[in-house]
Motif scaffolding. Structure first.
Motif, PDB file in Angstrom:
ATOM      1  N   MET A   1       0.837  -1.199   0.000  1.00 30.20           N
ATOM      2  CA  MET A   1       0.000   0.000   0.000  1.00 30.20           C
ATOM      3  C   MET A   1       0.872   1.248   0.000  1.00 30.20           C
ATOM      4  SD  MET A   1      -3.210  -1.149   0.251  1.00 30.20           S
ATOM      5  CE  MET A   1      -4.295  -0.020   1.101  1.00 30.20           C
ATOM      6  N   THR A   2       0.384   2.266  -0.686  1.00 28.67           N
ATOM      7  CA  THR A   2       1.092   3.535  -0.752  1.00 28.67           C
ATOM      8  C   THR A   2       0.143   4.660  -0.382  1.00 28.67           C
ATOM      9  OG1 THR A   2       2.488   2.697  -2.547  1.00 28.67           O
ATOM     10  CG2 THR A   2       2.424   5.086  -2.225  1.00 28.67           C
ATOM     11  N   THR A   3       0.589   5.578   0.434  1.00 32.43           N
ATOM     12  CA  THR A   3      -0.219   6.730   0.822  1.00 32.43           C
ATOM     13  C   THR A   3       0.018   7.866  -0.166  1.00 32.43           C
ATOM     14  OG1 THR A   3      -0.091   6.115   3.165  1.00 32.43           O
ATOM     15  CG2 THR A   3      -0.712   8.380   2.651  1.00 32.43           C
ATOM     16  N   VAL A   4      -1.090   8.407  -0.712  1.00 24.99           N
ATOM     17  CA  VAL A   4      -0.986   9.505  -1.678  1.00 24.99           C
ATOM     18  C   VAL A   4      -1.947  10.619  -1.294  1.00 24.99           C
ATOM     19  CG1 VAL A   4      -0.356   7.894  -3.512  1.00 24.99           C
ATOM     20  CG2 VAL A   4      -2.736   8.601  -3.274  1.00 24.99           C
ATOM     21  N   ALA A   5      -1.673  11.808  -1.774  1.00 31.65           N
ATOM     22  CA  ALA A   5      -2.535  12.957  -1.516  1.00 31.65           C
ATOM     23  C   ALA A   5      -3.748  12.929  -2.435  1.00 31.65           C
ATOM     24  CB  ALA A   5      -1.754  14.244  -1.700  1.00 31.65           C
ATOM     25  N   ALA A   6      -4.858  13.459  -1.941  1.00 28.93           N
ATOM     26  CA  ALA A   6      -6.098  13.485  -2.715  1.00 28.93           C
ATOM     27  C   ALA A   6      -7.017  14.560  -2.165  1.00 28.93           C
ATOM     28  CB  ALA A   6      -6.781  12.121  -2.658  1.00 28.93           C
ATOM     29  N   TYR A   7      -8.057  14.863  -2.943  1.00 23.00           N
ATOM     30  CA  TYR A   7      -9.145  15.709  -2.460  1.00 23.00           C
ATOM     31  C   TYR A   7     -10.395  14.846  -2.382  1.00 23.00           C
ATOM     32  CZ  TYR A   7      -7.161  20.370  -2.119  1.00 23.00           C
ATOM     33  OH  TYR A   7      -6.459  21.469  -1.701  1.00 23.00           O
ATOM     34  N   ALA A   8     -11.070  14.889  -1.225  1.00 18.99           N
ATOM     35  CA  ALA A   8     -12.212  14.012  -0.986  1.00 18.99           C
ATOM     36  C   ALA A   8     -13.377  14.779  -0.380  1.00 18.99           C
ATOM     37  CB  ALA A   8     -11.814  12.872  -0.045  1.00 18.99           C
ATOM     38  N   ALA A   9     -14.585  14.288  -0.676  1.00 17.44           N
ATOM     39  CA  ALA A   9     -15.779  14.745   0.017  1.00 17.44           C
ATOM     40  C   ALA A   9     -15.955  13.849   1.240  1.00 17.44           C
ATOM     41  CB  ALA A   9     -16.994  14.653  -0.896  1.00 17.44           C
ATOM     42  N   PRO A  10     -15.868  14.376   2.457  1.00 16.35           N
ATOM     43  CA  PRO A  10     -15.972  13.526   3.646  1.00 16.35           C
ATOM     44  C   PRO A  10     -17.381  13.011   3.898  1.00 16.35           C
ATOM     45  CG  PRO A  10     -15.758  15.833   4.279  1.00 16.35           C
ATOM     46  CD  PRO A  10     -15.563  15.777   2.797  1.00 16.35           C
ATOM     47  N   ALA A  11     -18.373  13.708   3.369  1.00 20.32           N
ATOM     48  CA  ALA A  11     -19.774  13.315   3.529  1.00 20.32           C
ATOM     49  C   ALA A  11     -20.575  13.951   2.410  1.00 20.32           C
ATOM     50  CB  ALA A  11     -20.305  13.773   4.887  1.00 20.32           C
ATOM     51  N   ALA A  12     -21.811  13.490   2.237  1.00 21.72           N
ATOM     52  CA  ALA A  12     -22.664  14.028   1.179  1.00 21.72           C
ATOM     53  C   ALA A  12     -22.853  15.528   1.338  1.00 21.72           C
ATOM     54  CB  ALA A  12     -24.021  13.330   1.196  1.00 21.72           C
ATOM     55  N   LYS A  13     -22.661  16.235   0.242  1.00 18.84           N
ATOM     56  CA  LYS A  13     -22.846  17.682   0.169  1.00 18.84           C
ATOM     57  C   LYS A  13     -21.793  18.470   0.937  1.00 18.84           C
ATOM     58  CE  LYS A  13     -27.859  17.330  -0.540  1.00 18.84           C
ATOM     59  NZ  LYS A  13     -27.921  15.866  -0.483  1.00 18.84           N
ATOM     60  N   ALA A  14     -20.827  17.793   1.550  1.00 19.75           N
ATOM     61  CA  ALA A  14     -19.764  18.495   2.264  1.00 19.75           C
ATOM     62  C   ALA A  14     -18.714  18.995   1.271  1.00 19.75           C
ATOM     63  CB  ALA A  14     -19.112  17.562   3.281  1.00 19.75           C
ATOM     64  N   PRO A  15     -18.077  20.120   1.561  1.00 16.30           N
ATOM     65  CA  PRO A  15     -17.002  20.593   0.681  1.00 16.30           C
ATOM     66  C   PRO A  15     -15.873  19.566   0.602  1.00 16.30           C
ATOM     67  CG  PRO A  15     -17.664  22.306   2.239  1.00 16.30           C
ATOM     68  CD  PRO A  15     -18.326  21.042   2.688  1.00 16.30           C
ATOM     69  N   LEU A  16     -15.248  19.501  -0.565  1.00 17.80           N
ATOM     70  CA  LEU A  16     -14.101  18.613  -0.705  1.00 17.80           C
ATOM     71  C   LEU A  16     -12.900  19.221   0.013  1.00 17.80           C
ATOM     72  CD1 LEU A  16     -16.033  17.779  -3.157  1.00 17.80           C
ATOM     73  CD2 LEU A  16     -13.953  16.836  -4.165  1.00 17.80           C
ATOM     74  N   GLU A  17     -12.065  18.353   0.587  1.00 22.85           N
ATOM     75  CA  GLU A  17     -10.909  18.825   1.335  1.00 22.85           C
ATOM     76  C   GLU A  17      -9.711  17.933   1.067  1.00 22.85           C
ATOM     77  OE1 GLU A  17     -11.954  16.670   5.586  1.00 22.85           O
ATOM     78  OE2 GLU A  17     -12.848  18.645   5.151  1.00 22.85           O
ATOM     79  N   ARG A  18      -8.532  18.492   1.242  1.00 20.50           N
ATOM     80  CA  ARG A  18      -7.306  17.726   1.020  1.00 20.50           C
ATOM     81  C   ARG A  18      -7.157  16.664   2.103  1.00 20.50           C
ATOM     82  NH1 ARG A  18      -1.818  17.231   1.761  1.00 20.50           N
ATOM     83  NH2 ARG A  18      -0.574  17.020  -0.142  1.00 20.50           N
ATOM     84  N   THR A  19      -6.734  15.494   1.678  1.00 18.14           N
ATOM     85  CA  THR A  19      -6.566  14.377   2.609  1.00 18.14           C
ATOM     86  C   THR A  19      -5.526  13.428   2.019  1.00 18.14           C
ATOM     87  OG1 THR A  19      -7.764  12.654   3.832  1.00 18.14           O
ATOM     88  CG2 THR A  19      -8.419  13.010   1.546  1.00 18.14           C
ATOM     89  N   THR A  20      -5.391  12.269   2.617  1.00 20.90           N
ATOM     90  CA  THR A  20      -4.556  11.211   2.045  1.00 20.90           C
ATOM     91  C   THR A  20      -5.372   9.937   1.937  1.00 20.90           C
ATOM     92  OG1 THR A  20      -3.687  10.580   4.218  1.00 20.90           O
ATOM     93  CG2 THR A  20      -2.387  12.162   2.913  1.00 20.90           C
ATOM     94  N   ILE A  21      -5.041   9.114   0.959  1.00 23.50           N
ATOM     95  CA  ILE A  21      -5.708   7.833   0.751  1.00 23.50           C
ATOM     96  C   ILE A  21      -4.647   6.761   0.506  1.00 23.50           C
ATOM     97  CG2 ILE A  21      -7.860   8.812  -0.151  1.00 23.50           C
ATOM     98  CD1 ILE A  21      -6.797   8.173  -2.981  1.00 23.50           C
TER      99      ILE A  21
END
Length: 345
Positions: A1-21
């Motif tokens: 597994m490799t950790t990479v940066a991403a932008y995700a919606a944490p919940a429905a209708k929530a703004p997307l935010e930077r995270t890692t996956i």
């Protein structure tokens, strides 16, 4: 597994935010792609806001992915490190059913979406709003050298979504084709239909984008807000491709078709629609739907677009602008596709 940066919606209708996956380790037939650009499709917004039903969160949208191969598994034969590649709306299928064998993987009941889906390993899939993605080589396509990666990215959805019905329903010389809507999908439909040799008409709510439509290859441009449009064009069109995600008055649009003509929907409204059946029965007309295209057809589309120098009209944005871009898409304030520079993720 490799950790990479991403932008995700944490919940429905929530703004997307930077995270890692986490991306899986490269397996025997996998390709690791260094993502360079990712298009923003209206369907990303539908899914991130649960407009099409229950979704999986956190969600990393994005199925218009263009990048460069940075690693391949030991069994990979189709791609090499350094090649320019793309990933569209699906990353796997059962590969055994009649649809898969016919090159119609998008209609397999086991199709795995690029995001908002569960893969065969039981883990959720994450899309292109990230720096890297790992995909089986059979669901990766080659981007020809003649296509810049940024304008090629939207072709992985908008391009194939419009190319497939135009080809299936015979758009070409001697055919009169109309495109409903001049947005992310519609503008690629106009370019492709023109390149196929059809006489192209744009049907838009207003004439606001008329100059653009004609430059993109349309021969005619009409406002659907004007009742005279439906009088003037009645019974004149062979094919109509609807790219809008709003419910239509199907009776009015079907009246524009010649006997035996087809209205094909690629836009998917969240609301149910009504259909007066006599508008189909009279004139032996066809109302159809079309969903992207298979992998082989997607490659065919990219090769066609490279040959005819067709790329999307884009506005390149930083990842920090994704939420603003979503609002602008909903306001029809983009000409004609937002593309994320993955280097800013």
């Amino acid at each position: 597994m490799t950790t990479v940066a991403a932008y995700a919606a944490p919940a429905a209708k929530a703004p997307l935010e930077r995270t890692t996956i986490e991306r899986r380790a490269v397996r025997e037939f996998d390709v690791l792609i260094d993502i360079k650009f990712a298009g923003i499709c209206h369907s990303d917004i539908h899914q991130a806001r649960e407009g099409w039903g229950e979704a999986i969160f956190p969600m990393v949208p994005g199925h218009e992915i263009a990048g460069v191969v940075s690693e391949v598994g030991p069994g990979v034969t189709k791609f090499a490190v350094g090649e320019r590649v793309g990933v569209g709306c699906m990353v796997d299928s059962c590969r055994e059913c009649d649809n898969c064998k016919a090159g119609l993987e998008q209609h397999c009941t086991g199709t795995v979406g690029t995001y908002n889906a569960i893969g065969k390993d039981g883990e959720p899939t994450y899309g292109g709003y990230s720096t890297h993605v790992v995909v089986d080589e059979n669901f990766v396509v080659r981007i020809p050298d003649g296509l810049p990666l940024d304008v090629a990215a939207p072709l992985l959805c908008a391009g194939i979504t419009t190319y497939s019905p135009l080809k299936q329903w015979g758009a070409g010389p001697g055919k009169k084709v109309a495109v409903i809507g001049l947005g992310g999908l519609g503008h690629t439909a106009v370019k492709i239909a023109h390149a196929l040799g059809a006489e192209v008409t744009v049907l838009s709510q207003s004439l606001r984008k008329k100059e653009d439509g004609l430059k993109l290859g349309a021969d005619h441009y009409y406002a659907t807000s004007d009742p005279k449009t439906f009088e003037e064009l009645a019974g004149s069109l062979d094919l109509i491709v609807s790219t809008v995600s709003a419910p239509l008055e199907f009776g009015a649009y079907l009246s524009l078709l010649r006997t035996g003509g087809a209205l094909v929907n690629v836009g998917a409204p969240e609301e149910p629609v009504t259909l007066p059946l006599f508008s189909l029965i009279g004139g032996n007309k066809i109302l159809a739907g079309s969903a992207i295209g298979g992998i082989a057809e997607t490659q065919e589309m990219l090769d066609f677009c490279a040959e005819h120098r067709i790329g999307a009209e884009i506005e390149l944005i930083a990842a920090s602008e994704i939420n603003e871009a979503y609002e602008r898409v909903l306001a029809s304030d983009v000409r004609y596709r937002f593309v994320i520079d993955a280097a800013t993720i």
